[in-house]
Design a protein around this motif. Structure first.
Motif, PDB file in Angstrom:
ATOM      1  N   GLN A  88      18.101 -51.916  -2.714  1.00 45.70           N
ATOM      2  CA  GLN A  88      18.321 -50.604  -3.307  1.00 45.70           C
ATOM      3  C   GLN A  88      17.573 -50.407  -4.624  1.00 45.70           C
ATOM      4  OE1 GLN A  88      22.664 -50.099  -3.577  1.00 45.70           O
ATOM      5  NE2 GLN A  88      22.445 -48.556  -1.986  1.00 45.70           N
ATOM      6  N   ASP A  92      18.920 -45.068  -5.281  1.00 41.56           N
ATOM      7  CA  ASP A  92      19.704 -45.402  -4.090  1.00 41.56           C
ATOM      8  C   ASP A  92      21.130 -45.786  -4.478  1.00 41.56           C
ATOM      9  OD1 ASP A  92      17.612 -45.087  -2.220  1.00 41.56           O
ATOM     10  OD2 ASP A  92      16.892 -47.122  -2.588  1.00 41.56           O
ATOM     11  N   GLN A  93      21.250 -46.601  -5.519  1.00 40.20           N
ATOM     12  CA  GLN A  93      22.566 -47.012  -5.997  1.00 40.20           C
ATOM     13  C   GLN A  93      23.439 -45.809  -6.336  1.00 40.20           C
ATOM     14  OE1 GLN A  93      21.427 -49.606  -9.406  1.00 40.20           O
ATOM     15  NE2 GLN A  93      23.162 -50.844  -8.708  1.00 40.20           N
ATOM     16  N   VAL A  95      23.120 -42.569  -5.583  1.00 39.30           N
ATOM     17  CA  VAL A  95      23.420 -41.678  -4.458  1.00 39.30           C
ATOM     18  C   VAL A  95      24.506 -42.282  -3.575  1.00 39.30           C
ATOM     19  CG1 VAL A  95      22.467 -40.663  -2.355  1.00 39.30           C
ATOM     20  CG2 VAL A  95      21.153 -40.584  -4.482  1.00 39.30           C
ATOM     21  N   ASP A  96      24.377 -43.554  -3.232  1.00 39.48           N
ATOM     22  CA  ASP A  96      25.377 -44.200  -2.381  1.00 39.48           C
ATOM     23  C   ASP A  96      26.729 -44.255  -3.064  1.00 39.48           C
ATOM     24  OD1 ASP A  96      23.473 -44.526  -0.467  1.00 39.48           O
ATOM     25  OD2 ASP A  96      23.282 -46.703  -0.688  1.00 39.48           O
ATOM     26  N   TYR A  97      26.737 -44.544  -4.364  1.00 36.59           N
ATOM     27  CA  TYR A  97      28.013 -44.649  -5.074  1.00 36.59           C
ATOM     28  C   TYR A  97      28.716 -43.294  -5.140  1.00 36.59           C
ATOM     29  CZ  TYR A  97      31.455 -46.562  -8.286  1.00 36.59           C
ATOM     30  OH  TYR A  97      32.637 -46.998  -8.850  1.00 36.59           O
ATOM     31  N   LYS A  99      28.383 -40.819  -3.032  1.00 37.63           N
ATOM     32  CA  LYS A  99      28.837 -40.453  -1.687  1.00 37.63           C
ATOM     33  C   LYS A  99      30.074 -41.249  -1.262  1.00 37.63           C
ATOM     34  CE  LYS A  99      24.491 -38.674   0.172  1.00 37.63           C
ATOM     35  NZ  LYS A  99      23.450 -38.781   1.220  1.00 37.63           N
ATOM     36  N   GLN A 100      30.177 -42.481  -1.725  1.00 38.69           N
ATOM     37  CA  GLN A 100      31.281 -43.340  -1.307  1.00 38.69           C
ATOM     38  C   GLN A 100      32.531 -43.202  -2.174  1.00 38.69           C
ATOM     39  OE1 GLN A 100      29.660 -47.326  -1.200  1.00 38.69           O
ATOM     40  NE2 GLN A 100      28.015 -46.732   0.225  1.00 38.69           N
ATOM     41  N   ASN A 101      32.355 -42.716  -3.412  1.00 42.75           N
ATOM     42  CA  ASN A 101      33.475 -42.740  -4.354  1.00 42.75           C
ATOM     43  C   ASN A 101      33.846 -41.385  -4.937  1.00 42.75           C
ATOM     44  OD1 ASN A 101      33.995 -45.844  -4.851  1.00 42.75           O
ATOM     45  ND2 ASN A 101      31.777 -45.566  -4.811  1.00 42.75           N
ATOM     46  N   TYR A 108      19.214 -36.529  -1.654  1.00 42.48           N
ATOM     47  CA  TYR A 108      18.077 -37.353  -2.072  1.00 42.48           C
ATOM     48  C   TYR A 108      17.207 -37.507  -0.831  1.00 42.48           C
ATOM     49  CZ  TYR A 108      15.580 -41.593  -3.692  1.00 42.48           C
ATOM     50  OH  TYR A 108      14.621 -42.515  -4.058  1.00 42.48           O
ATOM     51  N   GLN A 111      14.174 -40.562   2.449  1.00 43.08           N
ATOM     52  CA  GLN A 111      13.958 -40.950   3.840  1.00 43.08           C
ATOM     53  C   GLN A 111      13.410 -39.799   4.663  1.00 43.08           C
ATOM     54  OE1 GLN A 111      14.209 -44.214   4.813  1.00 43.08           O
ATOM     55  NE2 GLN A 111      13.071 -43.386   6.561  1.00 43.08           N
TER      56      GLN A 111
END
Length: 288
Positions: A88, A92-93, A95-97, A99-101, A108, A111
């Motif tokens: 990551q 990336d960190q 965006v993922d965080y 979305k998850q929290n 973003y 991809q």
């Protein structure tokens, strides 16, 4: 080793990349050497949740939109001596965080941009930091997918080279503005041809603090974006997707406008290489 001209990296086939000032260097993002700590992610998530809740209470949809860095999409043109990080990146960190929290909506399009690359055309200017009209179209369609639940692919449209001198800020910074110029740029020429727009306020300039547009687009929701320079090439498709579009490049102006005018959609756009501004942006937009 690799060649540089000040803050400009010279890559393969003379592609230029931005090495920026200390806070805007894209190399740490590319090499994954500037990752967030858990505490930093928790703080950012709490801040953006608070901002999203603030807008939600006013009946406004909020989206954090992050255009990606050029080398994330075109690593094959980076100097071979610069190794792309594994795993990551900092963005990336985040965006993922989120979305998850949180329930913060975030787009973003890295991809999506990678998936729509083609040998037939570029999505970024070769000698500039910014995405071109095609890259901006792909990014705008990712945002459209989030807000309207549908999107178009570049492969569905006609793409033509337009004889207009393209920006070349990296070439200029490197002192090569005369030698390295892109005299044409690819443009989608058949997107929603029945929809026409006009500028009703502000200045049609990449550096303008305020711009407002109206069109006969089907979606009548009032769309407001707090933007940086990456949003400029998005204006064409944005005004074909939304009938009422207002763009700001100043936080206080955006806040003042939204206090006086109901807004259906508010998009905060921050290009990846300015991720040092992610925290200050939500703080400046939060109500006192």
């Amino acid at each position: 080793d690799y060649y540089t001209y000040g803050v400009v990296i010279v890559g393969q086939d003379d592609w230029l990349f931005h090495n920026g000032a200390v806070n805007e260097s894209t190399l740490p993002d590319y090499m994954c050497t500037n990752l967030y700590s858990k505490a930093e992610l928790e703080r950012l998530a709490a801040g953006y949740q608070k901002l999203s809740d603030q807008y939600k209470a006013d009946g406004t949809e909020f989206v954090l939109f992050i255009p990606t860095n050029k080398e994330q999409v075109y690593p094959e043109y980076m100097p071979k001596s610069i190794t792309k990080g594994q795993g990551q990146s900092r963005t990336d960190q985040l965006v993922d965080y989120l979305k998850q929290n949180t329930d913060v909506r975030v787009v973003y399009a890295k991809q999506t941009e990678i998936d729509q690359k083609s040998e037939d055309y570029k999505l970024w200017y070769k000698y500039d930091t910014h995405w071109n009209n095609l890259g901006a179209f792909v990014g705008e369609q990712a945002l459209r997918q989030e807000l309207q639940g549908e999107s178009d692919l570049l492969s569905e449209h006609k793409i033509e080279d337009v004889n207009v001198a393209a920006p070349n800020d990296l070439a200029v910074v490197a002192g090569l503005g005369e030698q390295l110029q892109e005299l044409t740029q690819p443009v989608v020429t058949d997107y929603k041809p029945d929809i026409t727009s006009e500028m009703i306020a502000g200045e049609n300039d990449q550096e303008a603090l305020y711009m407002a547009f109206t069109s006969n687009a089907e979606d009548k929701r009032k769309f407001v974006m707090m933007r940086d320079s990456y949003a400029f090439n998005m204006i064409g498709p944005l005004t074909k997707d939304f009938a009422d579009v207002t763009l700001f490049a100043n936080n206080q102006m955006a806040k003042d406008f939204m206090e006086k005018n109901h807004t259906d959609i508010f998009v905060l756009e921050i290009v990846e290489r300015q991720n040092h501004r992610v925290e200050e942006q939500y703080k400046e937009l939060l109500n006192d």
